[in-house]
Design an enzyme around this catalytic site. Structure first.
Site, PDB file in Angstrom:
ATOM      1  N   ASN A  96      76.625 -31.273 -79.869  1.00 19.97           N
ATOM      2  CA  ASN A  96      75.369 -32.007 -79.812  1.00 19.97           C
ATOM      3  C   ASN A  96      75.552 -33.303 -79.029  1.00 19.97           C
ATOM      4  OD1 ASN A  96      72.968 -33.278 -80.183  1.00 19.97           O
ATOM      5  ND2 ASN A  96      72.948 -33.178 -82.402  1.00 19.97           N
ATOM      6  N   ASP A  97      76.238 -34.261 -79.603  1.00 18.21           N
ATOM      7  CA  ASP A  97      76.365 -35.563 -78.960  1.00 18.21           C
ATOM      8  C   ASP A  97      76.919 -35.465 -77.541  1.00 18.21           C
ATOM      9  OD1 ASP A  97      75.407 -36.775 -81.225  1.00 18.21           O
ATOM     10  OD2 ASP A  97      77.389 -37.121 -82.081  1.00 18.21           O
TER      11      ASP A  97
END
Lengths: 94, 485
Positions: B411-412
């Site tokens: 995600n990040d």
């Protein structure tokens, strides 16, 4: 050995380590950690000295415990590295 | 056999630790073999040979030590090695590849504890280690400092690694635990340790030695509890480095070249890995060590924008259809893949796509997962050839030409806010430009949980993104079914 020669070896080894580790491919960083783990257990040398020499029973038993711990690491570290490295395969060319 | 005779002859001439040239030579050879072991890791092709050299180096170091000392307890020593070795070997055989970060942390703790024990033994029986001053009958001043530092670093490595293990293994929450005034407590404790080691030079009373040891155990614990799960790659590398410095400090005490060379190698290796990890997150080492990352961000940015934005949700069939039509697919794995053990299903999906004539590549962000190289090992375990797996800088420009970016459990590391939003906690972090692909498939458990940094990801809401909300492994298995017919 006098302190300065030991220090020289240490400093030079730091430089060798610096260049060798930068050349390790990022794909193998996990095996790198596992194998550095195994080799840092060379501390077993100190543990063996403690458990081999006469003079202090307490030191001997501390040494033996340290030998056991370091052995877990040596055998475990090298074996798990070997297992990981065996998994890295190239594409099969037909 | 030759070598053994040489060493034995050398040993006969050696008294205590005034080692003969042959003994020093043997330790030097061990040190060089360890260097070659790391050198081998420059490519997967040479890596196994390197590992064997490491084993040979260790065998030489152990054999030399046993030959050069009047061993009074050989059976016990052999027993200790056999017990430890058997435990290590069984663990190495049985461990799941996804549990590798925990295992490495556990192994680090053992090196740390061994260093403490060796230091304690040297303090109790300095004569055996050859560190007694012939005139005064006390321990050399230099040796006291080396011993103090070795024990302190060893103890920090031990307790820090135990905490890292508990966090990685899920026995302890991955969330940072923040004590009030922790910076003050930590700095005070560190100052006390260094002060006591300095004082140890003038007074070699046992209480100083044991206080240093106890304080170091405590500080190792305090240092790691405020550090959150996402920063674990840095922590594990840092502890790796510490275990090396501990070995080096003990090597100074013993005047042993093999230990010094190895300690320096491992120390710099861990330091470089920590540096690479910090750079990949655009964070300074100090800010990682200070801890608390994730806790503040979640409370600050969590509420406002995350609610009720429209996004497209897709099914496994949609995903299978989309990828079948594509010319090229780039797969971006993250920690979520490791958690749900999706790597085997993922490889199956890749194989089916390749059969359809789709080009399949994998893109790895340096901090994906919980330790350096974590994703690469898992993909290798699932038989993904390593020449299909690419690092960030080698593949990032290719997202522009790719038809599909398939993000699974990451995600990040894909969040464009790292480039655009200066207020974001991840601002400046290099990311994989998945948003540039023609379409993005994003496998995620639910829309609720943001990444570890606690920031919302713009990619979720783009027109060309399809969210695949399910457990990663189940979703990939469904897609495989969809591709098969």
């Amino acid at each position: 050995m006098d302190f300065i020669s030991i220090l020289s070896i240490f400093v030079l080894a730091c430089f060798v380590g610096y260049y060798v580790v930068w050349s390790v491919t990022p794909a193998l960083h996990t095996p790198l950690m596992a194998v550095t783990n195994a080799i840092s257990s060379v501390i077993i040398v100190g543990a063996l000295v403690a458990s081999a020499e006469a003079g202090s029973a307490a030191a001997k038993y501390l040494g033996l415990i340290a030998v056991t711990l370091a052995s877990v690491n040596i055998f475990g570290g090298f074996a798990v590295t070997e297992r990981m490295l065996a998994m890295y395969k190239k594409k099969e060319r037909k | 056999m030759m070598l053994q005779t040489v060493i034995a002859m050398a040993a006969a001439g050696a008294e205590g630790f005034a080692a003969s040239p042959f003994v020093s030579l043997a330790y030097l050879i061990a040190g060089v073999l360890f260097i070659l072991a790391l050198r081998g890791l420059s490519s997967p092709a040479s890596s196994r040979r390197g590992n064997r050299m490491g084993m040979a180096g260790m065998a030489i170091a152990v054999a030399t030590t046993l030959y050069t000392h009047d061993v009074i307890s050989l059976p016990e020593i052999v027993g200790a090695i056999a017990i430890g070795g058997a435990i290590g070997f069984v663990i190495a055989r049985k461990i799941e590849m996804t549990a590798m970060p925990q295992l490495v942390a556990a192994f680090h703790s053992l090196v740390g504890l061994a260093a403490v024990l060796v230091g304690a033994a040297a303090f109790l029986n300095p004569g055996a280690f050859g560190i007694l001053d012939a005139l005064t009958g006390e321990i050399h001043n230099a040796s006291r400092i080396e011993m103090g530092l070795g024990v302190a670093i060893g103890a920090i490595t031990f307790s820090g690694s135990v905490i890292a293990f508990l966090k990685l293994n899920g026995n302890m929450s991955g969330k940072p635990i923040m004590l009030p005034a922790r910076h003050l407590i930590n700095l005070g404790t560190l100052a006390a340790i260094l002060g006591l080691i300095a004082y140890f030079v003038t007074d070699q009373s046992p209480w100083i030695f044991w206080t240093v040891t106890a304080l170091s155990f405590i500080i190792g614990f305090l240092l790691i509890i405020p550090i959150g799960g996402a920063d674990m790659p840095v922590v594990v590398s840092m502890l790796n480095s510490y275990s090396g410095w501990a070995a080096a400090a003990m090597g100074f005490t013993l005047g042993n070249t093999a230990m010094i060379i190895t300690g320096a190698l491992v120390g710099s290796s861990g330091a470089i890995l920590s540096y690479i990890m910090c750079k990949a997150m655009n964070r300074s080492f100090i800010s990682v060590i200070a801890g608390g990352f994730g806790a503040e961000a979640a409370s600050a940015g969590g509420g406002a924008s995350a609610v009720d934005r429209p996004y497209k949700r897709g099914s496994a069939e949609d995903a299978a259809f989309l990828m079948k039509q594509a010319d090229s697919v780039i797969i971006v794995p993250g920690y979520g893949m490791a958690v749900s053990q999706a790597q085997h299903a993922l490889r199956e999906m890749g194989d089916l796509l390749k059969k359809e004539g789709v080009s399949v590549k994998y893109a790895i962000h340096p901090v994906a997962g919980r330790m350096p190289g974590h994703m690469n090992v898992l993909l290798a375990e699932a038989n993904v050839p390593y020449d299909e797996v690419f690092e960030l800088e080698d593949i990032n420009s290719e997202f522009g030409q790719a038809d599909v970016a398939f993000v699974i459990g990451a995600n990040d590391v894909t969040n464009p806010a790292a480039k655009t939003d200066k207020s974001s906690p991840i601002y400046g972090m290099p990311i994989l430009d998945v948003a540039n692909a023609k379409s993005v498939l994003f496998v995620k458990r639910s829309m609720g949980g943001a990444g570890y940094a606690g920031v919302d990801n713009e990619v979720f809401y783009m027109d060309n993104t399809m969210m695949l909300l399910a457990d990663a492994k189940k979703m990939v298995e469904e897609i495989v079914k969809g591709l098969a017919h």
